[in-house]
Enzyme design. Structure first.
Site, PDB file in Angstrom:
ATOM      1  N   GLY A   1       0.820  -1.213   0.000  1.00  0.00           N
ATOM      2  CA  GLY A   1       0.000   0.000   0.000  1.00  0.00           C
ATOM      3  C   GLY A   1       0.848   1.255   0.000  1.00  0.00           C
TER       4      GLY A   1
ATOM      5  N   GLU B   1      -1.402  -9.501  -4.747  1.00  0.00           N
ATOM      6  CA  GLU B   1      -0.288 -10.101  -5.475  1.00  0.00           C
ATOM      7  C   GLU B   1       0.457  -9.057  -6.307  1.00  0.00           C
ATOM      8  OE1 GLU B   1       0.352 -13.826  -8.593  1.00  0.00           O
ATOM      9  OE2 GLU B   1      -1.513 -12.672  -8.621  1.00  0.00           O
TER      10      GLU B   1
ATOM     11  N   ALA C   1       0.440  -1.922   8.724  1.00  0.00           N
ATOM     12  CA  ALA C   1      -0.205  -0.921   7.871  1.00  0.00           C
ATOM     13  C   ALA C   1      -1.376  -1.502   7.089  1.00  0.00           C
ATOM     14  CB  ALA C   1       0.821  -0.329   6.899  1.00  0.00           C
TER      15      ALA C   1
ATOM     16  N   LYS D   1      -9.200   1.414   4.153  1.00  0.00           N
ATOM     17  CA  LYS D   1      -9.140   2.824   4.544  1.00  0.00           C
ATOM     18  C   LYS D   1     -10.152   3.713   3.824  1.00  0.00           C
ATOM     19  CE  LYS D   1      -4.115   2.395   5.200  1.00  0.00           C
ATOM     20  NZ  LYS D   1      -3.885   1.114   4.484  1.00  0.00           N
TER      21      LYS D   1
ATOM     22  N   SER E   1      -2.558   4.170  12.429  1.00  0.00           N
ATOM     23  CA  SER E   1      -3.952   4.554  12.642  1.00  0.00           C
ATOM     24  C   SER E   1      -4.274   5.783  11.792  1.00  0.00           C
ATOM     25  CB  SER E   1      -4.210   4.806  14.129  1.00  0.00           C
ATOM     26  OG  SER E   1      -5.590   4.998  14.366  1.00  0.00           O
TER      27      SER E   1
ATOM     28  N   LYS F   1      -9.259   9.768  11.389  1.00  0.00           N
ATOM     29  CA  LYS F   1     -10.685   9.448  11.334  1.00  0.00           C
ATOM     30  C   LYS F   1     -11.121   8.598  12.527  1.00  0.00           C
ATOM     31  CE  LYS F   1     -10.653   9.896   6.339  1.00  0.00           C
ATOM     32  NZ  LYS F   1      -9.310  10.504   6.327  1.00  0.00           N
TER      33      LYS F   1
ATOM     34  N   LEU G   1      -0.425  12.881   0.603  1.00  0.00           N
ATOM     35  CA  LEU G   1      -0.510  13.307  -0.786  1.00  0.00           C
ATOM     36  C   LEU G   1      -0.272  12.137  -1.734  1.00  0.00           C
ATOM     37  CD1 LEU G   1       1.545  16.601  -0.502  1.00  0.00           C
ATOM     38  CD2 LEU G   1      -0.908  16.420  -0.831  1.00  0.00           C
TER      39      LEU G   1
ATOM     40  N   VAL H   1      -7.850  12.012  -2.794  1.00  0.00           N
ATOM     41  CA  VAL H   1      -8.547  12.941  -3.679  1.00  0.00           C
ATOM     42  C   VAL H   1      -7.637  13.492  -4.767  1.00  0.00           C
ATOM     43  CG1 VAL H   1      -8.064  15.001  -2.278  1.00  0.00           C
ATOM     44  CG2 VAL H   1     -10.134  14.906  -3.641  1.00  0.00           C
TER      45      VAL H   1
ATOM     46  N   THR I   1     -16.988  17.395  -2.783  1.00  0.00           N
ATOM     47  CA  THR I   1     -18.227  17.055  -2.080  1.00  0.00           C
ATOM     48  C   THR I   1     -18.916  18.270  -1.468  1.00  0.00           C
ATOM     49  OG1 THR I   1     -16.950  16.545  -0.083  1.00  0.00           O
ATOM     50  CG2 THR I   1     -17.458  14.720  -1.570  1.00  0.00           C
TER      51      THR I   1
END
Length: 614
Positions: free
Chosen positions: A290, A315, A362, A366, A406, A409, A453, A459, A476
């Site tokens: 990730g 994978e 990690a 999310k 963490s 949020k 970023l 976003v 939004t």
């Protein structure tokens, strides 16, 4: 010194210059009408003066330098050599009884002419090689304005002179009062940084280069917004870190990017402490493919661990890291492991085989809207049960530290993802309380931060694709704000928190000032060279589980400072006794719970959780 044909040409040239200077001194002395007796004296002394000067030039090392890089030290050597020769000439003429009339003014004019011609020719050659007369020699090059008149600007001017890259600099800007009106490499300082748009318009310049690699990002952002608002293209020199590391040259200009404006000051790491924590140790990273997990692996690899275990469910993501790390660190032992963090048997088997000293967890779901509707149970199982399984295995197999990644949020969560990450934090705290202060036990540390970023699902990549497609850019809500930091900074602070953690802490990263997403979209549109008339912004309404703003601390939490200026420790609310065992029993349910049941149960264990339906 190596003697070659080029050196011979330079020596012959200087001998001719010496002869010219000696004869020229006579011509100047007599206003270009030298009497016959003095003309005879000039020629008679020439055979003594020129060899003497040639020897002095050689002894002063005038032929060790490279004309293309001629500079003040070379001029200094020419002045000293000409001055010494001027002192030795009358001595030599007297010593060798040369009967010739040499006016005193000739002895003064000769070294002056030598310095002018020898120094000027070297300077002219360097100017020619560096294409100083860019606008004449390269009429197709583009004029640019440079923001900054410090060392970076000086290096940029030199580099562009040697390697034009299609640009020539017509002016500099700097906030220093002392530099106003001065010249840097022959280029004038025309005003302060805030004058960029005005000066560019006056000079007919379309491009501005930021030569401010170490300036505060607020300054870079202010100048960029002013320039893009005036329709100018903004470029930048590479970062100070890249320049110092020799990875790029200062002339490697590129368009300014969002990271340059939203980035922050470099993180100061305790390198010696991190070497003690990571060097020669076996390190395991879950979710290693990730955004955060991959950057953690890159940062950890710098500290030469004995082995780096990459645990990843995807994978493709695992393959990418398995290919990248050995290429960058060929000496590093990389162990790619496909696996699900919820699979206790496999996680225990992996830890038993590799015996990691530290684990960075990690792996998590999310994405807030995806986890909110229809996937709530999977989000909780993955984020909470996955954390519990890996943490318990770490405890069983003697892992020294377990670091949970963490999120902001988790503070006063309004969504399932945030509540599940708060439960993961609580699980780590519960396991630390159960382990107590035993010196050999696993230390559980949580690190909480906001958006990064360019991370997957964030976003910014979404906005980039929408801008490339011609819009619209979807936001939004006009007032929605978020914290941002770069992925490398987040990973570095996670490592620093892992080093500092003693067990049970929740570290909170200094996220700086929040950014309005609408303003972010406008800035990205301007950086692309477009404007809001061409690419419009469309407001779509808040998505399920989404907040207008994020928090880093809950209402009943406070923080304590740490020795690191970008890290604080949250004093979180203690969990109710017995919740941990109850939660584990609930997570062991073999079937899936419906969304309402999941949210209701989360509310029981995380009282600050306020789901959207509430």
């Amino acid at each position: 010194m190596k003697f070659n044909s080029r050196t011979l040409v330079i020596i012959v040239y200087d001998i001719l210059v010496a002869a010219f200077a000696w004869l020229g001194a006579y011509w100047l002395r007599f206003n270009l009408d030298v009497p016959p007796e003095f003309e005879t004296a000039a020629l008679a002394t020439l055979i003594w003066v020129v060899p003497l000067q040639a020897v002095v030039f050689w002894r002063f090392g005038l032929y060790r330098g490279i004309w293309r890089f001629a500079s003040l030290p070379d001029l200094k050597r020419i002045v000293l050599a000409a001055g010494l020769a001027a002192l030795l000439i009358p001595v030599a003429l007297v010593l060798f009884r040369v009967h010739a009339i040499v006016p005193r003014s000739v002895l003064i004019l000769d070294p002056l002419l030598l310095v002018m011609v020898m120094g000027g020719s070297r300077l002219a050659y360097r100017a020619w090689k560096e294409h100083r007369l860019a606008s004449v020699l390269r009429p197709d090059s583009k004029p640019v304005l440079v923001a900054g008149a410090g060392s970076a600007a000086d290096f940029l001017l030199r580099e562009l002179a040697r390697n034009p890259a299609g640009f020539h600099v017509v002016g500099l800007l700097d906030d220093s009062r002392e530099k106003q009106g001065r010249l840097v490499q022959g280029v004038p300082v025309l005003g302060v940084l805030d004058d960029a748009a005005v000066v560019a318009k006056r000079l007919g310049v379309d491009d501005v280069v930021l030569a401010l690699p170490s300036a505060a990002h607020e300054i870079r952002k202010r100048i960029t917004e002013a320039c893009t608002g005036a329709g100018l293209n903004v470029m930048t020199v590479p970062s100070l870190e890249d320049l110092v590391g020799g990875r790029v040259s200062v002339s490697s200009l590129r368009r300014i990017e969002l990271d340059d404006l939203l980035g922050r000051d470099p993180v100061q790491l305790d390198d010696s402490g991190l070497h003690g924590l990571l060097t020669g140790q076996v390190v395991m990273v879950t979710g290693a493919g990730g955004s955060i997990g991959a950057e953690l692996c890159r940062q950890i690899a710098r500290f030469a661990p004995a082995k780096l275990v990459l645990f990843e469910q995807s994978e493709l993501a695992l393959y990418a890291m398995e290919q990248e790390l050995p290429r960058r660190h060929p000496e590093l032992a990389v162990v790619p492991v496909i696996g699900d963090a919820k699979n206790a048997a496999w996680v225990n088997r992996v830890m038993e085989m590799h015996r990691p000293a530290i684990v960075f967890h990690a792996a998590a779901y999310k994405h807030v809207p995806l986890m909110e509707n229809g996937n709530a149970w999977e989000a909780v199982k993955n984020n909470v049960l996955g954390t519990q399984v890996v943490a318990a295995a770490a405890q069983v197999h003697g892992v020294g530290k377990f670091v949970l990644i963490s999120t902001d949020k988790a503070v006063n969560p309004t969504n399932v993802m945030g509540a599940s990450k708060r439960l993961a934090e609580m699980a780590c705290q519960a396991m630390q309380q159960r382990a107590g202060d035993a010196p050999t036990g696993t230390r559980f540390v949580s690190v909480r931060f906001g958006n990064v970023l360019g991370s997957s699902g964030s976003v910014i990549p979404k906005f980039q694709k929408q801008i490339e497609a011609g819009g619209p850019v979807t936001v939004t809500h006009p007032e929605i704000t978020r914290y941002f930091m770069s992925i490398p900074e987040a990973a570095q602070l996670v490592l620093q928190a892992g080093l500092m953690g003693k067990g049970g802490e929740i570290f909170v990263l200094d996220m700086g000032e929040p950014v309005k997403i609408a303003e972010l979209a406008k800035l990205m549109i301007r950086l692309s060279g477009a404007d809001e008339a061409r690419i419009r912004i469309e407001y779509t309404g808040l998505r399920p589980g989404e907040k207008l703003y994020e928090e880093l601390l809950a209402d009943d939490e406070s923080t304590l400072p740490t020795p690191h200026p970008k890290l604080r420790v949250a004093k979180a609310r203690p969990a109710d006794p017995g919740w941990h065992a109850e939660c584990l029993d609930w997570l062991a349910y073999p079937d899936s719970y419906d969304e309402a049941t999941v949210k209701r149960q989360l509310k029981t264990w995380v009282p600050e959780y306020q789901p959207e339906s509430a």
